[in-house]
Motif scaffolding. Sequence first.
Motif, PDB file in Angstrom:
ATOM      1  N   SER A 102     -79.120   4.296  -1.787  1.00 23.02           N
ATOM      2  CA  SER A 102     -80.103   3.815  -0.819  1.00 23.02           C
ATOM      3  C   SER A 102     -79.784   4.296   0.587  1.00 23.02           C
ATOM      4  CB  SER A 102     -80.141   2.284  -0.850  1.00 23.02           C
ATOM      5  OG  SER A 102     -80.501   1.832  -2.113  1.00 23.02           O
TER       6      SER A 102
ATOM      7  N   TRP B 260     -82.106   6.626   2.939  1.00 27.09           N
ATOM      8  CA  TRP B 260     -82.578   6.154   4.242  1.00 27.09           C
ATOM      9  C   TRP B 260     -82.279   7.152   5.335  1.00 27.09           C
ATOM     10  CZ3 TRP B 260     -79.037   4.209   8.097  1.00 27.09           C
ATOM     11  CH2 TRP B 260     -79.689   3.757   9.247  1.00 27.09           C
TER      12      TRP B 260
ATOM     13  N   HIS C 193     -84.579  10.008   6.143  1.00 32.79           N
ATOM     14  CA  HIS C 193     -85.738   9.764   6.994  1.00 32.79           C
ATOM     15  C   HIS C 193     -85.417  10.008   8.465  1.00 32.79           C
ATOM     16  CE1 HIS C 193     -86.924   6.731   3.656  1.00 32.79           C
ATOM     17  NE2 HIS C 193     -87.092   7.982   3.290  1.00 32.79           N
TER      18      HIS C 193
ATOM     19  N   GLY D  40     -81.991   6.614  -5.095  1.00 36.81           N
ATOM     20  CA  GLY D  40     -82.643   5.343  -4.818  1.00 36.81           C
ATOM     21  C   GLY D  40     -83.909   5.077  -5.603  1.00 36.81           C
ATOM     22  N   GLN D  41     -84.344   6.018  -6.431  1.00 37.73           N
ATOM     23  CA  GLN D  41     -85.615   5.837  -7.127  1.00 37.73           C
ATOM     24  C   GLN D  41     -85.557   4.769  -8.223  1.00 37.73           C
ATOM     25  OE1 GLN D  41     -87.642   9.371  -8.402  1.00 37.73           O
ATOM     26  NE2 GLN D  41     -87.512  10.356  -6.402  1.00 37.73           N
TER      27      GLN D  41
ATOM     28  N   ARG E 183     -84.078   1.849  -7.843  1.00 36.46           N
ATOM     29  CA  ARG E 183     -83.962   0.517  -7.256  1.00 36.46           C
ATOM     30  C   ARG E 183     -85.156  -0.361  -7.627  1.00 36.46           C
ATOM     31  NH1 ARG E 183     -84.521  -0.697  -2.478  1.00 36.46           N
ATOM     32  NH2 ARG E 183     -85.633   1.144  -1.754  1.00 36.46           N
TER      33      ARG E 183
ATOM     34  N   ASN F 146     -86.888  -2.285  -5.698  1.00 35.96           N
ATOM     35  CA  ASN F 146     -87.896  -2.274  -4.631  1.00 35.96           C
ATOM     36  C   ASN F 146     -88.630  -3.606  -4.525  1.00 35.96           C
ATOM     37  OD1 ASN F 146     -87.716   0.481  -3.574  1.00 35.96           O
ATOM     38  ND2 ASN F 146     -88.450   1.117  -5.586  1.00 35.96           N
TER      39      ASN F 146
ATOM     40  N   MET G 220     -84.884  -2.367   2.689  1.00 32.09           N
ATOM     41  CA  MET G 220     -84.153  -1.521   1.757  1.00 32.09           C
ATOM     42  C   MET G 220     -82.652  -1.606   1.989  1.00 32.09           C
ATOM     43  SD  MET G 220     -84.365   2.606   1.287  1.00 32.09           S
ATOM     44  CE  MET G 220     -83.591   2.944   2.866  1.00 32.09           C
TER      45      MET G 220
ATOM     46  N   SER H  92     -86.472  -0.983   6.545  1.00 30.59           N
ATOM     47  CA  SER H  92     -87.337  -0.900   5.378  1.00 30.59           C
ATOM     48  C   SER H  92     -87.429   0.545   4.930  1.00 30.59           C
ATOM     49  CB  SER H  92     -88.734  -1.446   5.708  1.00 30.59           C
ATOM     50  OG  SER H  92     -89.385  -0.574   6.611  1.00 30.59           O
ATOM     51  N   GLU H  93     -88.063   0.753   3.792  1.00 26.88           N
ATOM     52  CA  GLU H  93     -88.170   2.103   3.257  1.00 26.88           C
ATOM     53  C   GLU H  93     -89.358   2.848   3.843  1.00 26.88           C
ATOM     54  OE1 GLU H  93     -87.342   4.146  -1.069  1.00 26.88           O
ATOM     55  OE2 GLU H  93     -88.283   2.186  -0.993  1.00 26.88           O
ATOM     56  N   SER H  94     -90.143   2.193   4.638  1.00 27.73           N
ATOM     57  CA  SER H  94     -91.340   2.810   5.187  1.00 27.73           C
ATOM     58  C   SER H  94     -91.006   4.007   6.059  1.00 27.73           C
ATOM     59  CB  SER H  94     -92.110   1.775   6.014  1.00 27.73           C
ATOM     60  OG  SER H  94     -93.149   2.387   6.727  1.00 27.73           O
TER      61      SER H  94
END
Length: 541
Positions: A6, A10, A13, A127-128, A130, A132, A137, A151-153
């Motif tokens: 995770s 993250w 991003h 992380g796929q 997880r 969710n 996240m 967050s994962e956004s």
Amino acid sequence: MSPTNSFRAWLVHILLVFSTALLADADDQVPLGMASGTAPRRVAIVGAGAGGSSAAYYLRQYADYFRIPVNLTVFERNPYVGGRSTTVNVFDNASYPVELGASIFVEVNYNLMDAAKKFGLNLTGAGQSRPNEAEEMIGIWDGERFVYTQSESLSWWNIAKLLWRYGLAPIRTRNLMKDTVNRFVKLYQRPYFPFSSLSSVAVELGLNKATAATGAEFLEANGISAAFSREIIQASTRVNYGQNLALIHGLETMVCMATDGAVFVENGNWQIFAGMLNSSQANVNLNTAVTSIKRNSNGTFTVSHVHDNHSPEQSLFDDVVIAGPFQESGIAISPPLDHVPDTIPYVTLHVTLFSSPHRLSPRFFNLEDTEVPETVLTTLPQGLDLGPREDGVGPSGFWSISTLAKVQPPAEHEASDTPQEHYVYKIFSPERPTAEFLASVLGVDAPQGAGNLTIGDLPKQDISWFYEKTWHSYPYLYPRQTFEQISLASNLWYTSGIESFISTMETSSLMGMNVAGLMIENWLGRHVEWNRWTKTDSTEL
């Protein structure tokens, strides 16, 4: 070990996307090799992890190209290949494999990426798997409170939030990481590859400036704020290497921030190394420990080895590669080596995998009704300076807790007639977690005397499956400017000296490849034009 899936996902991003390196054009000319009828070189490789399997893999490719006959024998004392890259099946169900050691690799890991593609392995983004289910996240906890959550956004709001809190520190960190990694990837390129001295090539590339300073010193010298360093970067060095910024050196600190394209191989990263060994056509001896190496008067080596505690056997070799930490090998070598690797402290890491129907408890993390982030990393609270202490975990008591997946337990593990999926967790910690700690993390009642009990003493209704492993996972990466010799004596090679420089699957593979290149040049008695095998000089992130 590697960061939790995770956290790497993250950071993708935040940091810019790396460009992959292009292979140099192949040289179509037929190379000069050894004379026809030359007896095969007999090579022993001790260890079937990333370094050993890569040494075998690249040595086979190079030897075939240069028409050098070679017989490869790999000795591995464990019953499996992959070294610290291995999986455990939740509920002993092969449908639920979980990485016990090295979890992921990234786009800039050229050897692993190339091999995975060549062997047709399926790669999955970190992380796929997880659940969710939580709004956040990832959270970074200092033992009292979450100092940062994400967050994962991919929204601009999250990016703005990061920049508002830390100013230009994320951008400066990204730029510093890019510069550092661009220097590192030159190790794959001519004129540096293959390098005979890691200490010398580190100076040539300017990487010694990063290894000579602690992460804290390196970041401060490059204008990275103390808040971002402590709350974000230190969370990464702790989950990756169980070390704070005041201990770990600056180069490994930057490696923790190189996260783009984080993936893992479905059903286990060990398949990369199994594929390498299969491709190398090596004779692989599992459950076989090498006990001694003796140099004979004619320059050959007599290698003594024991299979499954049977009587010792002896085999004759022309070259030997030790592909594991020398201090843990237990190998007696005579006559004494020209260069004896230093004994360096390794981190003792406790990995605890378990499944439970319970989610992480908000009360444990001093939250009220807020859900706990699915990945919890830790750092030190502001004002607490533990310096370069090896016992630097601080108030949190653990390095990380990750929610990996949800699985369907077998019927005998169901606490009710209603089927319920269970959460799979992974904890990295410097000590074995107690039953009291685990019960508190899950928000369940602890049995009497739980402070002296372990995970196996908790009820099946709370812990439906577990697996514990203690690793000597990686060295304490204290600042240093010199590194172990690659050639310990004539025709006796060593790969694990690179771990004090950078400790990853990829760098162990790089050193295995580098040793293979040095051996070829040694056999041919000349330098080789490596255009066919190395990355282009124009590679830049």
